[in-house]
Motif scaffolding. Structure first.
Motif, PDB file in Angstrom:
ATOM      1  N   LEU A 161      44.185  50.360  43.919  1.00  0.00           N
ATOM      2  CA  LEU A 161      45.740  48.981  44.286  1.00  0.00           C
ATOM      3  C   LEU A 161      46.512  49.345  43.030  1.00  0.00           C
ATOM      4  CD1 LEU A 161      44.057  45.635  45.411  1.00  0.00           C
ATOM      5  CD2 LEU A 161      44.808  47.862  47.020  1.00  0.00           C
ATOM      6  N   LEU A 191      50.647  48.314  46.625  1.00  0.00           N
ATOM      7  CA  LEU A 191      50.871  46.236  47.211  1.00  0.00           C
ATOM      8  C   LEU A 191      52.324  46.360  46.898  1.00  0.00           C
ATOM      9  CD1 LEU A 191      47.439  44.608  46.221  1.00  0.00           C
ATOM     10  CD2 LEU A 191      48.236  46.164  48.654  1.00  0.00           C
ATOM     11  N   GLN A 235      50.723  48.938  51.886  1.00  0.00           N
ATOM     12  CA  GLN A 235      50.389  47.693  51.933  1.00  0.00           C
ATOM     13  C   GLN A 235      51.399  46.890  52.053  1.00  0.00           C
ATOM     14  OE1 GLN A 235      48.131  47.582  54.713  1.00  0.00           O
ATOM     15  NE2 GLN A 235      49.208  45.671  55.192  1.00  0.00           N
ATOM     16  N   ILE A 240      51.974  39.608  47.146  1.00  0.00           N
ATOM     17  CA  ILE A 240      51.260  40.231  46.717  1.00  0.00           C
ATOM     18  C   ILE A 240      49.340  39.739  47.547  1.00  0.00           C
ATOM     19  CG2 ILE A 240      49.539  41.497  44.540  1.00  0.00           C
ATOM     20  CD1 ILE A 240      52.288  42.678  45.382  1.00  0.00           C
ATOM     21  N   GLU A 241      49.385  38.766  47.583  1.00  0.00           N
ATOM     22  CA  GLU A 241      48.201  38.354  48.266  1.00  0.00           C
ATOM     23  C   GLU A 241      47.905  38.802  49.328  1.00  0.00           C
ATOM     24  OE1 GLU A 241      45.782  34.239  46.523  1.00  0.00           O
ATOM     25  OE2 GLU A 241      48.427  34.220  44.780  1.00  0.00           O
ATOM     26  N   ALA A 244      47.228  42.475  49.875  1.00  0.00           N
ATOM     27  CA  ALA A 244      45.896  42.602  49.420  1.00  0.00           C
ATOM     28  C   ALA A 244      45.135  41.930  50.247  1.00  0.00           C
ATOM     29  CB  ALA A 244      44.659  42.287  48.535  1.00  0.00           C
ATOM     30  N   VAL A 247      44.728  43.874  53.685  1.00  0.00           N
ATOM     31  CA  VAL A 247      43.887  45.406  53.508  1.00  0.00           C
ATOM     32  C   VAL A 247      42.387  45.472  54.299  1.00  0.00           C
ATOM     33  CG1 VAL A 247      42.699  47.111  52.170  1.00  0.00           C
ATOM     34  CG2 VAL A 247      45.329  46.093  51.881  1.00  0.00           C
ATOM     35  N   ALA A 255      36.934  48.582  44.903  1.00  0.00           N
ATOM     36  CA  ALA A 255      38.205  48.688  45.054  1.00  0.00           C
ATOM     37  C   ALA A 255      38.417  48.648  43.304  1.00  0.00           C
ATOM     38  CB  ALA A 255      39.083  47.567  45.330  1.00  0.00           C
ATOM     39  N   ILE A 257      41.227  48.183  39.918  1.00  0.00           N
ATOM     40  CA  ILE A 257      42.533  47.806  39.460  1.00  0.00           C
ATOM     41  C   ILE A 257      42.934  47.897  38.261  1.00  0.00           C
ATOM     42  CG2 ILE A 257      41.990  46.217  41.589  1.00  0.00           C
ATOM     43  CD1 ILE A 257      42.333  43.654  40.266  1.00  0.00           C
ATOM     44  N   LEU A 277      44.546  39.026  42.964  1.00  0.00           N
ATOM     45  CA  LEU A 277      44.667  40.389  43.861  1.00  0.00           C
ATOM     46  C   LEU A 277      42.628  40.064  43.706  1.00  0.00           C
ATOM     47  CD1 LEU A 277      45.270  43.335  42.785  1.00  0.00           C
ATOM     48  CD2 LEU A 277      46.315  42.269  45.119  1.00  0.00           C
ATOM     49  N   LEU A 281      40.652  39.886  47.405  1.00  0.00           N
ATOM     50  CA  LEU A 281      39.372  40.869  46.977  1.00  0.00           C
ATOM     51  C   LEU A 281      38.275  41.428  47.656  1.00  0.00           C
ATOM     52  CD1 LEU A 281      40.862  43.203  44.851  1.00  0.00           C
ATOM     53  CD2 LEU A 281      41.262  43.744  47.518  1.00  0.00           C
TER      54      LEU A 281
END
Length: 299
Positions: A161, A191, A235, A240-241, A244, A247, A255, A257, A277, A281
């Motif tokens: 991401l 994202l 995406q 942002i949340e 994510a 996804v 993942a 980051i 994130l 996730l």
């Protein structure tokens, strides 16, 4: 003339005698099996504290305290199957996070694996004191094992991401290197908070890979794109949340980051974006320092 032996690849596993420690062990086993990595299972004993079972551990290394430490370490190592190489370390330091970083430096470890605190409603990771300290000071990647969902089996794919921020080269380079070493697919996912980002900027990705690991790694990135083993996607979401949370992840996926632009000296520094994130996730997460020189699966 005989060839020099290859330097062992190692991961430090921060262990405490709770479910959080067992989550870290479970994830580390999956990574070790996928990448042929030796595990250094580590218990940190603070230099000065009062003894509380399962929590703080004093400097005194005699009698019942010493035996308790050894018992905990034996319990941890008993969780590691015979096909994974592991050894235990009890290390004294001023605090747990500092101790884990000291062990990682001594062992030349590629990363530090720790368990997240127990999950709460609508949150996959709760970042405790030790994790927070590591995520603000570690010079190697920090691997976070989600509570109760860390035995992922063989690594199947890496999803990275990323965004157009300083430090993207380290994050993307580490992801390309890891996916190539593990021989798994790579998904590079941007994202965005609204529509409008193109999905196929593979040239920039290869440039990031070259900045991180030179022409050889850039070549690996090109090969992965040509073979279909690597893709770039976007995406969108309200924020942002939200992006994510939408996804899709497959079994065995991890993942990657990046750390915040505020990170100094190549250290991890997790900022507000990364924390957001982590709240959504559902898979293990590797947080990569901005100037990381290796990853949990580099060769």
């Amino acid at each position: 003339m005989s060839q020099p032996a290859a330097t062992p690849r190692r991961l430090v596993v921060g262990y405490i005698a709770t479910d959080r420690g067992r989550d870290a062990i479970a994830l580390a086993i999956s990574l070790a099996r996928s990448a042929g990595i030796e595990l250094i299972v580590s218990i940190v004993r603070p230099e000065s504290s009062t003894f509380t079972a399962g929590n703080s551990i004093p400097q005194d290394g005699t009698g019942i305290v010493s035996q308790q430490l050894e018992d905990w370490l034996d319990e941890a190592l008993a969780l590691v199957p015979d096909d994974v190489t592991a050894r235990g370390v009890i290390h004294t330091s001023s605090n747990e996070s500092k101790g884990l970083m000291e062990v990682a430096e001594t062992e030349g470890a590629l990363g530090i694996v720790i368990g997240a605190r127990a999950t709460t409603l609508m949150r996959s990771f709760r970042i405790g004191t030790v994790a927070t300290s590591l995520l603000h000071s570690s010079t190697v990647p920090v691997v976070l094992a989600p509570a109760g969902n860390s035995d992922i089996g063989p690594v199947s794919r890496i999803t990275t991401l990323f965004g157009a921020r300083p430090g993207a080269a380290a994050l993307i380079g580490a992801a390309v290197q890891s996916a190539a070493a593990l021989d798994v697919d790579l998904r590079l996912l941007s994202l965005i908070e609204n529509d409008g980002l193109g999905e196929d900027d593979t040239v920039e990705i290869q440039e990031f890979a070259e900045e991180y690991g030179g022409a050889v790694l850039a070549g690996r990135a090109a090969e992965m794109f040509e073979s279909g083993r690597a893709v770039v996607k976007s995406q969108a979401g309200a924020d942002i949340e939200d992006a994510a949370a939408n996804v899709d992840f497959q079994p065995g996926e991890i993942a990657f980051i990046g750390s915040s632009r505020l990170g100094r000296g190549g250290r991890v520094f997790i900022g507000a974006r990364a924390r957001r994130l982590l709240r959504v996730l559902p898979v293990p997460v590797v947080v990569v320092p901005r100037r990381a020189i290796s990853t949990v699966s580099s060769k």
